[in-house]
Design an enzyme around this catalytic site. Structure first.
Site, short mmCIF file in Angstrom:
data_model
loop_
_atom_site.label_atom_id
_atom_site.label_comp_id
_atom_site.label_asym_id
_atom_site.label_seq_id
_atom_site.Cartn_x
_atom_site.Cartn_y
_atom_site.Cartn_z
N HIS A 69 0.84 -1.21 0.00
CA HIS A 69 0.00 0.00 0.00
C HIS A 69 0.87 1.26 0.00
O HIS A 69 0.58 2.25 -0.69
CB HIS A 69 -0.89 -0.03 1.25
CG HIS A 69 -1.65 1.23 1.50
ND1 HIS A 69 -1.29 2.15 2.45
CD2 HIS A 69 -2.77 1.74 0.89
CE1 HIS A 69 -2.15 3.16 2.44
NE2 HIS A 69 -3.05 2.94 1.51
N GLU A 72 2.14 1.89 -3.45
CA GLU A 72 1.09 2.49 -4.29
C GLU A 72 1.07 4.01 -4.10
O GLU A 72 1.02 4.77 -5.07
CB GLU A 72 -0.27 1.89 -3.92
CG GLU A 72 -1.46 2.56 -4.58
CD GLU A 72 -2.63 2.73 -3.62
OE1 GLU A 72 -3.05 1.73 -3.00
OE2 GLU A 72 -3.11 3.86 -3.49
N HIS A 73 1.12 4.44 -2.84
CA HIS A 73 1.13 5.89 -2.57
C HIS A 73 2.31 6.57 -3.24
O HIS A 73 2.16 7.62 -3.87
CB HIS A 73 1.24 6.12 -1.05
CG HIS A 73 -0.07 6.26 -0.37
ND1 HIS A 73 -0.45 7.38 0.32
CD2 HIS A 73 -1.13 5.41 -0.29
CE1 HIS A 73 -1.66 7.21 0.83
NE2 HIS A 73 -2.08 6.02 0.48
N GLU A 144 -3.89 8.18 7.70
CA GLU A 144 -4.87 7.30 7.07
C GLU A 144 -5.14 6.08 7.97
O GLU A 144 -6.29 5.66 8.14
CB GLU A 144 -4.33 6.84 5.71
CG GLU A 144 -5.35 6.12 4.86
CD GLU A 144 -4.76 5.71 3.51
OE1 GLU A 144 -5.14 4.65 3.01
OE2 GLU A 144 -3.93 6.47 2.95
#
Length: 431
Positions: A69, A72-73, A144
């Protein structure tokens, strides 16, 4: 380089597959008359892939939770700035998501499609990681993670996974924890990128009323790696017992009505392709027969005030794990669980209704055909199925051919009270 035509006479749809010299597979599905265009650049790499052997190496690599993840950022950042701004200038919507098994970068547009496509292909192949921008991202992703920690729906779901799985990484939050992401370095990111973002481990799916040759030409012209290296990534997953960890898991958060998930853990794992597709279809029909809005149980629970219209069900079937899940809001989740288990036992004695099966099957066929009006549905479903060796065009044929006897067998095998868990998020109590 190979080109293959794929067609479904039942759906009256077709697509073209072109595999490049570097191993990248490009799928193009024409949709004449559609104003929206959609493209996904996806890699077969998700949060579950935390332990693996890099092709050409012999040592096992273990990475920290949340790195897929995080990667991806970071791909959205370039030396010249943020890639979101460039897509905004082209008038399109760019996005990305990481799940347990894949990471996808996508955009939708109604204009300037080819410029958007070229930008998508280029930025996914252009990692730019520095010590400074990796450290900066930890703060953003940390916020997040905190946000999801306070999200009751997210917590009731992940607590259910934790109650089901002893060792499988699916029980770990996709974004990791603040502590785990604090350990990520740019070297870790480059290692994961170079391992899993190889063209031979990726696909591009394009759908819309656009020119096929121009789509292939743009993608091919912008490849940074020209030749395929024939080495397979070895993914390592721990042994997972058939049993669940605990039958009930509870937590308190700021909710007005308790949230709950009831889940049944799959044990016949290891399937892929058509066998996995048949299991997927039979379980979804079965869930609708037992717990759908037209079922006796749904009516009974609703009339007793034990559930409201948030009550839903779904099945997740991956190659190495799977589960059925039902849930929503209820003032008494434990009573709902008792009613569900009692109903299942009664139905095992009474037997499933063939008439219900035929009705639900027809409903699913109608729904599936209507989904082809959505370019988003076709693209995201295609990617999810492709990485499980399933051709999306096979779905309708498998659905039409599913037998009542298959549903009966699946019912007996899957809905076992010993492999059932209940996850509850209750309102906070104050002393």
């Amino acid at each position: 380089m190979t080109i293959k035509q794929i067609e479904s006479k039942l759906l009256k749809e077709k697509m073209v597959l072109k595999e490049l010299q570097n191993g990248l597979k490009i799928f193009f599905m024409p949709k004449e008359g559609y104003t929206k265009q959609y493209a996904i650049f996806a890699t077969n790499y998700g949060s579950n892939d935390s332990k693996f052997i890099v092709p050409g190496e012999s040592e096992v690599t273990k990475v920290t939770d949340g790195i897929a993840h995080f990667l991806e950022h970071k791909l959205f950042e370039e030396a010249e700035g943020n890639i979101f701004d460039k897509f905004a200038e082209l008038g399109s919507n760019v996005n990305a998501y990481t799940n347990f098994t894949s990471t996808c970068y996508l955009f939708s547009s109604t204009d300037r499609f080819y410029e958007n496509l070229e930008l998508l292909v280029k930025f996914v192949q252009s990692p730019y990681f520095t010590d400074e921008n990796v450290e900066k991202e930890k703060g953003i992703i940390g916020q997040e993670i905190k946000m999801y920690d306070d999200n009751p729906n997210w917590k009731v779901f992940f607590n259910a996974l934790k109650a089901m799985y002893h060792n499988h990484p699916v029980k770990i939050d996709i974004a990791g924890t603040i502590e785990s992401i604090s350990k990520i370095t740019k070297e870790d990111l480059y290692k994961c990128y170079n391992t899993f973002y190889d063209p031979s481990n990726m696909i591009i799916f394009v759908i819309g009323d656009v020119d096929e040759n121009k789509v292939f030409s743009i993608i091919e012209k912008n490849q940074k790696k020209e030749e395929k290296v024939e080495k397979k990534i070895e993914r390592i997953y721990p042994d997972e017992p058939d049993t669940v960890v605990q039958n009930i898991i509870e937590e308190q958060l700021d909710v007005s009505i308790p949230l709950f998930n009831i889940a049944f853990k799959d044990t016949n794992n290891g399937l892929n392709g058509r066998a996995l597709l048949d299991k997927d279809i039979s379980t979804k029909i079965l869930l609708d027969m037992l717990f759908g809005k037209s079922s006796d149980l749904y009516t009974s629970l609703y009339e007793e005030g034990l559930i409201n219209d948030t009550f839903e069900n779904e099945y997740t079937g991956e190659i190495d794990y799977g589960y059925s899940m039902l849930g929503g809001e209820s003032k008494n989740p434990k009573k709902v669980l008792d009613k569900v288990l009692e109903y299942i036992e009664n139905m095992k004695n009474k037997g499933l209704s063939r008439e219900d099966f035929e009705r639900i099957k027809k409903k699913h066929i109608g729904q599936h055909l209507s989904y082809y009006n959505s370019v988003e549905f076709v693209a995201t479903t295609f990617v999810a199925y492709h990485f499980k060796n399933i051709n999306i065009f096979d779905y309708i044929e498998a659905l039409k051919n599913i037998k009542f006897e298959t549903i009966q067998d699946r019912f007996k095998e899957h809905f076992n009270a010993k492999r059932c868990i209940l996850s509850i998020i209750s309102p906070k109590t104050f002393e």
